[in-house]
Design a protein around this motif. Structure first.
Motif, PDB file in Angstrom:
ATOM      1  N   GLU A 277       0.806  -1.224   0.000  1.00  0.00           N
ATOM      2  CA  GLU A 277       0.000   0.000   0.000  1.00  0.00           C
ATOM      3  C   GLU A 277       0.838   1.272   0.000  1.00  0.00           C
ATOM      4  O   GLU A 277       0.309   2.367   0.176  1.00  0.00           O
ATOM      5  CB  GLU A 277      -0.948  -0.029   1.211  1.00  0.00           C
TER       6      GLU A 277
ATOM      7  N   ALA B 264      -5.214   1.692 -12.016  1.00  0.00           N
ATOM      8  CA  ALA B 264      -4.566   2.451 -10.930  1.00  0.00           C
ATOM      9  C   ALA B 264      -4.780   3.949 -11.102  1.00  0.00           C
ATOM     10  O   ALA B 264      -4.904   4.683 -10.117  1.00  0.00           O
ATOM     11  CB  ALA B 264      -3.070   2.132 -10.885  1.00  0.00           C
ATOM     12  N   LYS B 267      -7.446   5.845  -9.262  1.00  0.00           N
ATOM     13  CA  LYS B 267      -7.334   5.892  -7.802  1.00  0.00           C
ATOM     14  C   LYS B 267      -6.330   6.950  -7.335  1.00  0.00           C
ATOM     15  O   LYS B 267      -6.114   7.095  -6.127  1.00  0.00           O
ATOM     16  CB  LYS B 267      -6.916   4.519  -7.253  1.00  0.00           C
ATOM     17  N   GLN B 268      -5.656   7.656  -8.272  1.00  0.00           N
ATOM     18  CA  GLN B 268      -4.629   8.628  -7.886  1.00  0.00           C
ATOM     19  C   GLN B 268      -5.178  10.060  -7.948  1.00  0.00           C
ATOM     20  O   GLN B 268      -6.129  10.338  -8.661  1.00  0.00           O
ATOM     21  CB  GLN B 268      -3.408   8.521  -8.811  1.00  0.00           C
ATOM     22  N   ASP B 282      -2.955  -0.794  -5.941  1.00  0.00           N
ATOM     23  CA  ASP B 282      -3.862  -0.035  -6.813  1.00  0.00           C
ATOM     24  C   ASP B 282      -3.922  -0.587  -8.237  1.00  0.00           C
ATOM     25  O   ASP B 282      -4.864  -0.305  -8.977  1.00  0.00           O
ATOM     26  CB  ASP B 282      -3.441   1.443  -6.864  1.00  0.00           C
TER      27      ASP B 282
END
Lengths: 296, 296
Positions: A277, B264, B267-268, B282
């Motif tokens: 993570e 991913a 999710k950023q 992610d």
């Protein structure tokens, strides 16, 4: 400013953790916390205390106690607002530990990095990368041959055991044999010891072979290894083949991984994290853009 | 809600990118963007357009154009507020591209994942993990044997080249030979072609061997591989040995990595990222806590 780091526990991993902290340009060893405050020679110039609060300001504590007391120690240190890094190795329970420490870390504005060894730890990162590259398929993790610290500690804790060593031998496809060498106390009941080993959750799923020996010390070698293999599918393309192998000094690698996590911990928001993570670059020493030019 | 994904460019990687998007349970193929709107048979039920704005809402675009036009396409797509994923493969320039796209992505509230192939890309992640495990030491990346798409494209762009193939052969310790097969246009000046190849930045640092052939098509095999090796020091303990090896279909892996980066990207926070700057979890499909239980 250097990251002031404490090492809690001075057993197998704790010793290597002290070395790894001292070898890190951005970390400073605040001291060692252990029950027994008398110092071995190599801690001559290092502060050794019984309580972490005696070390003054500490940014991160590396919890190098036996895995079973990690949850309690981590909770206590986090409650002081100090980041923790542990190498808790019970795969089936670490998600629960992460959740429990997340609550405490958030409350006390600290960061916990959970299960920051090599398996769980960096091996988990490798397995996850193999999955992102080939989402369908099977991954096998083959450990050893090498001494398992976790398994050895479990055997040593059994009544009547003077010393013990558990060696993990890979049989392929992720199947293992545990070869256990036990040096019993004089007059101890060996059959009782055997039963205790075979029924322990650490051993119950594996093939176990137990030997009685006179001197476990003669068998000690901290070398260990792993082979992680995946054959999988990228998109619709089969037969993508991956293999990761390492041959390493086990406590040295565990300690180094914990130190890299200490560095990463000071870059995260409060909460608990596994190594999956945290962005990989946060584990490394140096200017991020320079690292990108070197590694990417 | 599915992540609506567009594929820009329908060459070698674009074809595999379409497959990888269709194979991902959480992604939805918005369509393919290419200059030539006539469809090959396999795109029968897929929207093919000349401009991404014709595809309606798009969350992420996979930039599958030749690497040299990536910066321009990425900038243009980001300015529409659409995330981008590219596999820009010029190691020496990617940190600059990241910085340039970071500025644009922040301004238009989008995310760019830069150099999201396998090298740079997942190999970079492996190299970084080896560094966190053993901070001192040397890593060697040995490519091949296999066809290098980037190098082949460079040769194909030379005047007088009808078709070309560049194979990378590992010589050990990170040293490579480039074996280039060139099918010239009738009457082309082969010496000129040879000089152009040898002077190109893609080839100038390697040993290069150039062959003239009648039919490059007969030599085509998308298989490739890499061996990454590190011998290093954890803390103060030397001789820590690591090896990562893969044998893969090259465009299929590149495309799958880009698709995992598309996931991913949503999710950023806005900005540009290399694969080192995103938490590994992610990239994966599924509930994070379930993934932790499976992988860690």
């Amino acid at each position: 400013m250097a990251i002031r780091t404490a090492v809690i526990g001075y057993g197998n991993i704790g010793k290597y953790a002290v070395e790894a902290v001292l070898a890190s340009p951005d970390l400073e060893l605040a001291g060692v916390v252990r029950r027994q405050v008398e110092k071995p020679a190599e801690l001559d110039r290092i502060l050794v205390v019984a309580d972490i609060r005696e070390l003054g300001d500490v940014d991160v504590a590396l919890i190098c106690t036996p895995t079973r007391s990690v949850p309690e120690y981590a909770a206590r240190v986090l409650a002081l607002g100090i980041n923790t890094v542990d190498s808790y190795d019970v795969h089936g329970k670490l998600a629960d530990l992460r959740r429990e420490l997340d609550r405490i870390a958030q409350r006390y504005n600290a960061v916990a990095v959970v299960s920051a060894g090599w398996d769980p730890g960096t091996d988990s990162m490798i397995r996850a990368i193999l999955s992102l590259m080939a989402p369908k398929g099977v991954t096998y993790t083959n450990f050893g041959p090498g001494m398992s610290m976790g398994h050895s500690v479990v055997v040593k804790a059994i009544n009547g055991v003077k010393d013990a060593l558990s060696i993990t031998v890979p049989l392929g496809s992720g199947i293992h044999r545990r070869v256990v060498y036990v040096q019993p106390d004089p007059g101890a009941d060996f059959e009782y010891i055997e039963q205790q080993i075979k029924n322990d959750p650490y051993f119950v799923n594996d093939q176990v072979e137990i030997h009685q020996v006179d001197d476990v010390g003669q068998l000690m070698d901290a070398g260990h290894g792993v082979v992680i293999e995946r054959k999988g599918v990228s998109g619709k393309t089969a037969n993508q083949l991956f293999k990761f192998e390492m041959r390493i000094n086990n406590p040295a690698l565990t300690a180094q991984n914990m130190v890299s996590c200490a560095r990463a911990s000071v870059k995260q928001k409060p909460g608990a994290y596994t190594m999956l993570e945290i962005p990989i670059i946060d584990y490394l020493y140096g200017d991020p853009e320079t690292l990108l030019r070197q590694l990417v």
